[in-house]
Motif scaffolding. Structure first.
Motif, PDB file in Angstrom:
ATOM      1  N   VAL A 296       1.008   6.017  -4.546  1.00  0.00           N
ATOM      2  CA  VAL A 296      -0.159   5.423  -4.470  1.00  0.00           C
ATOM      3  C   VAL A 296       0.226   6.597  -3.036  1.00  0.00           C
ATOM      4  O   VAL A 296      -0.833   7.081  -1.966  1.00  0.00           O
ATOM      5  CB  VAL A 296      -0.187   4.407  -3.515  1.00  0.00           C
ATOM      6  CG1 VAL A 296      -0.004   3.296  -4.521  1.00  0.00           C
ATOM      7  CG2 VAL A 296       1.129   3.978  -2.664  1.00  0.00           C
ATOM      8  N   LEU A 297       0.906   6.969  -2.445  1.00  0.00           N
ATOM      9  CA  LEU A 297       1.256   7.840  -1.177  1.00  0.00           C
ATOM     10  C   LEU A 297       2.550   9.103  -2.007  1.00  0.00           C
ATOM     11  O   LEU A 297       3.563   8.745  -2.524  1.00  0.00           O
ATOM     12  CB  LEU A 297       2.112   7.013  -0.272  1.00  0.00           C
ATOM     13  CG  LEU A 297       0.700   6.185   0.288  1.00  0.00           C
ATOM     14  CD1 LEU A 297       1.456   5.036   1.251  1.00  0.00           C
ATOM     15  CD2 LEU A 297      -0.573   7.256   1.165  1.00  0.00           C
ATOM     16  N   VAL A 298       2.671  10.331  -0.971  1.00  0.00           N
ATOM     17  CA  VAL A 298       3.590  11.210  -0.479  1.00  0.00           C
ATOM     18  C   VAL A 298       4.555  11.474  -0.008  1.00  0.00           C
ATOM     19  O   VAL A 298       3.716  11.956   1.239  1.00  0.00           O
ATOM     20  CB  VAL A 298       2.813  12.819  -1.883  1.00  0.00           C
ATOM     21  CG1 VAL A 298       2.888  12.048  -3.323  1.00  0.00           C
ATOM     22  CG2 VAL A 298       2.255  12.651  -1.689  1.00  0.00           C
ATOM     23  N   VAL A 299       5.357  11.363   0.095  1.00  0.00           N
ATOM     24  CA  VAL A 299       5.673  11.699   1.289  1.00  0.00           C
ATOM     25  C   VAL A 299       6.756  13.092   1.399  1.00  0.00           C
ATOM     26  O   VAL A 299       7.460  13.677  -0.212  1.00  0.00           O
ATOM     27  CB  VAL A 299       7.881  11.426   1.871  1.00  0.00           C
ATOM     28  CG1 VAL A 299       7.763  11.974   3.099  1.00  0.00           C
ATOM     29  CG2 VAL A 299       6.397   9.800   2.073  1.00  0.00           C
ATOM     30  N   GLN A 300       6.227  13.973   1.488  1.00  0.00           N
ATOM     31  CA  GLN A 300       6.406  15.661   1.952  1.00  0.00           C
ATOM     32  C   GLN A 300       8.597  16.026   2.494  1.00  0.00           C
ATOM     33  O   GLN A 300       8.409  15.407   3.428  1.00  0.00           O
ATOM     34  CB  GLN A 300       5.899  17.155   2.401  1.00  0.00           C
ATOM     35  CG  GLN A 300       6.145  18.282   2.284  1.00  0.00           C
ATOM     36  CD  GLN A 300       5.768  19.418   2.417  1.00  0.00           C
ATOM     37  OE1 GLN A 300       4.560  18.701   3.089  1.00  0.00           O
ATOM     38  NE2 GLN A 300       5.605  20.611   2.351  1.00  0.00           N
TER      39      GLN A 300
ATOM     40  N   ALA B 115      -1.183  12.325   1.778  1.00  0.00           N
ATOM     41  CA  ALA B 115       0.817  12.459   2.432  1.00  0.00           C
ATOM     42  C   ALA B 115       0.895  11.212   3.062  1.00  0.00           C
ATOM     43  O   ALA B 115      -0.590  11.154   3.660  1.00  0.00           O
ATOM     44  CB  ALA B 115       0.193  13.497   2.534  1.00  0.00           C
ATOM     45  N   LEU B 116       1.842  10.893   3.147  1.00  0.00           N
ATOM     46  CA  LEU B 116       2.530   9.387   3.782  1.00  0.00           C
ATOM     47  C   LEU B 116       3.239  10.395   5.302  1.00  0.00           C
ATOM     48  O   LEU B 116       4.269  11.512   5.102  1.00  0.00           O
ATOM     49  CB  LEU B 116       3.150   8.662   3.316  1.00  0.00           C
ATOM     50  CG  LEU B 116       4.195   7.863   4.350  1.00  0.00           C
ATOM     51  CD1 LEU B 116       2.694   6.819   5.428  1.00  0.00           C
ATOM     52  CD2 LEU B 116       5.476   7.045   3.424  1.00  0.00           C
ATOM     53  N   GLN B 117       2.363  10.424   6.347  1.00  0.00           N
ATOM     54  CA  GLN B 117       3.469  10.120   8.001  1.00  0.00           C
ATOM     55  C   GLN B 117       4.135   9.601   8.214  1.00  0.00           C
ATOM     56  O   GLN B 117       2.702   8.679   8.794  1.00  0.00           O
ATOM     57  CB  GLN B 117       2.357  11.874   8.549  1.00  0.00           C
ATOM     58  CG  GLN B 117       2.349  13.204   7.593  1.00  0.00           C
ATOM     59  CD  GLN B 117       1.156  13.479   8.436  1.00  0.00           C
ATOM     60  OE1 GLN B 117       0.944  13.868   9.771  1.00  0.00           O
ATOM     61  NE2 GLN B 117       0.659  14.799   8.072  1.00  0.00           N
ATOM     62  N   VAL B 118       5.279   9.656   8.863  1.00  0.00           N
ATOM     63  CA  VAL B 118       6.081   8.687   8.986  1.00  0.00           C
ATOM     64  C   VAL B 118       6.392   9.121  10.890  1.00  0.00           C
ATOM     65  O   VAL B 118       7.141   9.658  10.634  1.00  0.00           O
ATOM     66  CB  VAL B 118       7.300   7.776   9.042  1.00  0.00           C
ATOM     67  CG1 VAL B 118       8.407   6.881   9.755  1.00  0.00           C
ATOM     68  CG2 VAL B 118       6.596   7.111   7.647  1.00  0.00           C
ATOM     69  N   ALA B 119       5.163   9.010  11.814  1.00  0.00           N
ATOM     70  CA  ALA B 119       5.619  10.097  13.311  1.00  0.00           C
ATOM     71  C   ALA B 119       5.682   8.706  14.709  1.00  0.00           C
ATOM     72  O   ALA B 119       4.995   9.082  15.281  1.00  0.00           O
ATOM     73  CB  ALA B 119       4.375  10.474  13.655  1.00  0.00           C
ATOM     74  N   VAL B 120       6.945   8.915  13.832  1.00  0.00           N
ATOM     75  CA  VAL B 120       7.144   7.490  14.781  1.00  0.00           C
ATOM     76  C   VAL B 120       8.209   7.674  15.642  1.00  0.00           C
ATOM     77  O   VAL B 120       9.122   8.306  15.476  1.00  0.00           O
ATOM     78  CB  VAL B 120       8.250   5.862  13.992  1.00  0.00           C
ATOM     79  CG1 VAL B 120       8.548   4.864  15.153  1.00  0.00           C
ATOM     80  CG2 VAL B 120       7.604   5.047  13.563  1.00  0.00           C
ATOM     81  N   SER B 121       7.948   7.326  17.122  1.00  0.00           N
ATOM     82  CA  SER B 121       8.594   7.945  18.053  1.00  0.00           C
ATOM     83  C   SER B 121      10.051   7.555  18.093  1.00  0.00           C
ATOM     84  O   SER B 121      10.043   6.183  17.955  1.00  0.00           O
ATOM     85  CB  SER B 121       7.837   7.627  19.854  1.00  0.00           C
ATOM     86  OG  SER B 121       9.469   8.152  20.639  1.00  0.00           O
ATOM     87  N   ARG B 122      11.213   8.377  18.625  1.00  0.00           N
ATOM     88  CA  ARG B 122      12.650   8.097  18.394  1.00  0.00           C
ATOM     89  C   ARG B 122      12.533   6.865  20.101  1.00  0.00           C
ATOM     90  O   ARG B 122      14.603   6.979  20.174  1.00  0.00           O
ATOM     91  CB  ARG B 122      13.249   8.545  18.366  1.00  0.00           C
ATOM     92  CG  ARG B 122      13.156   9.321  17.158  1.00  0.00           C
ATOM     93  CD  ARG B 122      13.806   8.263  15.493  1.00  0.00           C
ATOM     94  NE  ARG B 122      12.923   8.648  14.211  1.00  0.00           N
ATOM     95  CZ  ARG B 122      13.464   7.999  13.391  1.00  0.00           C
ATOM     96  NH1 ARG B 122      14.472   7.011  13.420  1.00  0.00           N
ATOM     97  NH2 ARG B 122      12.282   8.476  12.214  1.00  0.00           N
ATOM     98  N   THR B 123      12.342   6.963  21.382  1.00  0.00           N
ATOM     99  CA  THR B 123      12.325   6.766  22.510  1.00  0.00           C
ATOM    100  C   THR B 123      11.207   5.893  22.897  1.00  0.00           C
ATOM    101  O   THR B 123      10.578   6.039  22.358  1.00  0.00           O
ATOM    102  CB  THR B 123      11.873   8.321  23.641  1.00  0.00           C
ATOM    103  OG1 THR B 123      11.296   8.712  23.350  1.00  0.00           O
ATOM    104  CG2 THR B 123      12.975   9.052  22.440  1.00  0.00           C
ATOM    105  N   GLY B 124      11.874   5.099  23.975  1.00  0.00           N
ATOM    106  CA  GLY B 124      10.681   3.991  24.355  1.00  0.00           C
ATOM    107  C   GLY B 124      10.398   3.016  23.621  1.00  0.00           C
ATOM    108  O   GLY B 124      10.936   2.210  22.741  1.00  0.00           O
ATOM    109  N   THR B 125       8.732   3.130  23.845  1.00  0.00           N
ATOM    110  CA  THR B 125       8.561   1.555  23.015  1.00  0.00           C
ATOM    111  C   THR B 125       8.803   1.533  21.224  1.00  0.00           C
ATOM    112  O   THR B 125       8.459   1.067  20.125  1.00  0.00           O
ATOM    113  CB  THR B 125       7.229   1.605  23.057  1.00  0.00           C
ATOM    114  OG1 THR B 125       6.294   2.604  23.039  1.00  0.00           O
ATOM    115  CG2 THR B 125       6.805   0.619  24.542  1.00  0.00           C
ATOM    116  N   GLY B 126       8.658   3.148  21.414  1.00  0.00           N
ATOM    117  CA  GLY B 126       8.603   3.495  19.523  1.00  0.00           C
ATOM    118  C   GLY B 126       9.878   3.026  19.301  1.00  0.00           C
ATOM    119  O   GLY B 126       9.840   2.743  17.800  1.00  0.00           O
ATOM    120  N   ALA B 127      10.332   3.713  19.177  1.00  0.00           N
ATOM    121  CA  ALA B 127      12.469   3.096  18.837  1.00  0.00           C
ATOM    122  C   ALA B 127      12.175   1.755  19.362  1.00  0.00           C
ATOM    123  O   ALA B 127      13.107   1.311  17.887  1.00  0.00           O
ATOM    124  CB  ALA B 127      13.602   4.012  19.670  1.00  0.00           C
ATOM    125  N   ALA B 128      11.782   0.547  20.475  1.00  0.00           N
ATOM    126  CA  ALA B 128      12.430  -0.604  19.846  1.00  0.00           C
ATOM    127  C   ALA B 128      11.262  -1.356  18.534  1.00  0.00           C
ATOM    128  O   ALA B 128      11.994  -1.803  17.152  1.00  0.00           O
ATOM    129  CB  ALA B 128      11.192  -0.906  21.145  1.00  0.00           C
TER     130      ALA B 128
END
Length: 265
Positions: A130-134, A161-174
């Motif tokens: 249902v999704l693909v990750v490159q 396409a699935l894009q996981v664009a989560v920040s690794r700092t701040g609220t994204g990391a939390a």
């Protein structure tokens, strides 16, 4: 009056002796029947064991495979490693299923059945992307449960396409620590499954920035802010209505389905 003749007396004697003889014969027949039944009952368990385990009549000689789409029957047969030539009754169907699941993650469901007198049937249901990750030049297929089950050199046609664009700092990391990437992927799958059919066909990218921030990129560059995977049915209805009301809009926001919005033209 003359008495009975000698012949008549002989016939009467024969008639009087017939009933005991018939009874003896009946008892003899019953005895033979009882003996035969006893022999059969004694031999039957051993005969059954021999028929199931020792004879050539109930041994595995063929393996039938159904349900394959991407996988080939040869791949399934090799992974199953069915012990051809073994007594059919002794085949461990659970072990065959385990081997298939371990060797071929593309298999979602598998049913291993004995097809008497000489066959094993393998019925498989393959996972659907249902999704693909490159990843580099390859693509990892993700199914409806968020399972990454196969790596292919070419993306399946029509699969976003699935894009996981989560920040690794701040609220994204939390957020990443709280939910974990696997949970975020499942939320993206949940969103993809809730899309209206017309929107799903035109969806090129599902982007995840956080649990509450999932968006879509459609054909032509139109974007949709979906929010979390919750209230998917309400969001789908709101998006359908919004697209009809503002067909030239370039951005739609249904993250709060009771207050949808559109922008651009």
């Amino acid at each position: 009056m003359a008495g009975p003749t000698t012949a008549e007396r002989g016939e009467r004697q024969q008639e009087s002796s017939d009933p005991p003889l018939a009874r003896r014969r009946l008892r003899g027949n019953r005895l033979r029947t009882i003996i035969i039944l006893a022999v059969v009952l004694v031999l039957l368990p051993g005969g059954s064991v021999w028929l199931l385990y020792g004879s050539q009549w109930l041994r595995v000689t063929r393996v039938s495979i159904s349900g394959t789409r991407v996988l080939t029957p040869a791949q399934v047969r090799e992974a199953a490693d069915v012990p051809v030539g073994s007594p059919l009754v002794s085949v461990d169907t659970g072990a065959i299923e385990a081997r298939l699941r371990r060797a071929l993650p593309r298999i979602d469901e598998v049913d291993v059945v004995r097809a008497w007198p000489r066959g094993i049937g393998l019925r498989v249901v393959e996972r659907t992307a249902v999704l693909v990750v490159q990843k580099d030049r390859d693509f990892i297929e993700v199914d409806k449960e968020g399972v990454r089950f196969a790596t292919v050199s070419q993306a399946p046609k029509g699969v976003p396409a699935l894009q996981v664009a989560v920040s690794r700092t701040g609220t994204g990391a939390a957020g990443l620590r709280r939910f974990g990437e696997a949970r975020l992927v499942r939320e993206a799958v949940r969103v993809a499954g809730a899309l209206p059919a017309a929107v799903a066909r035109g969806t090129q990218v599902v982007k995840v920035r956080s649990y509450d921030d999932i968006s879509l990129v459609l054909t032509g560059g139109t974007t949709v802010s979906w929010g979390s995977g919750e209230k998917g049915a309400a969001k789908a209805r709101a998006l359908t209505a919004l697209m009809k009301a503002s067909p030239r809009a370039r951005h739609f926001d249904v993250s709060v389905p009771t207050a949808p919005a559109s922008a651009g033209s």
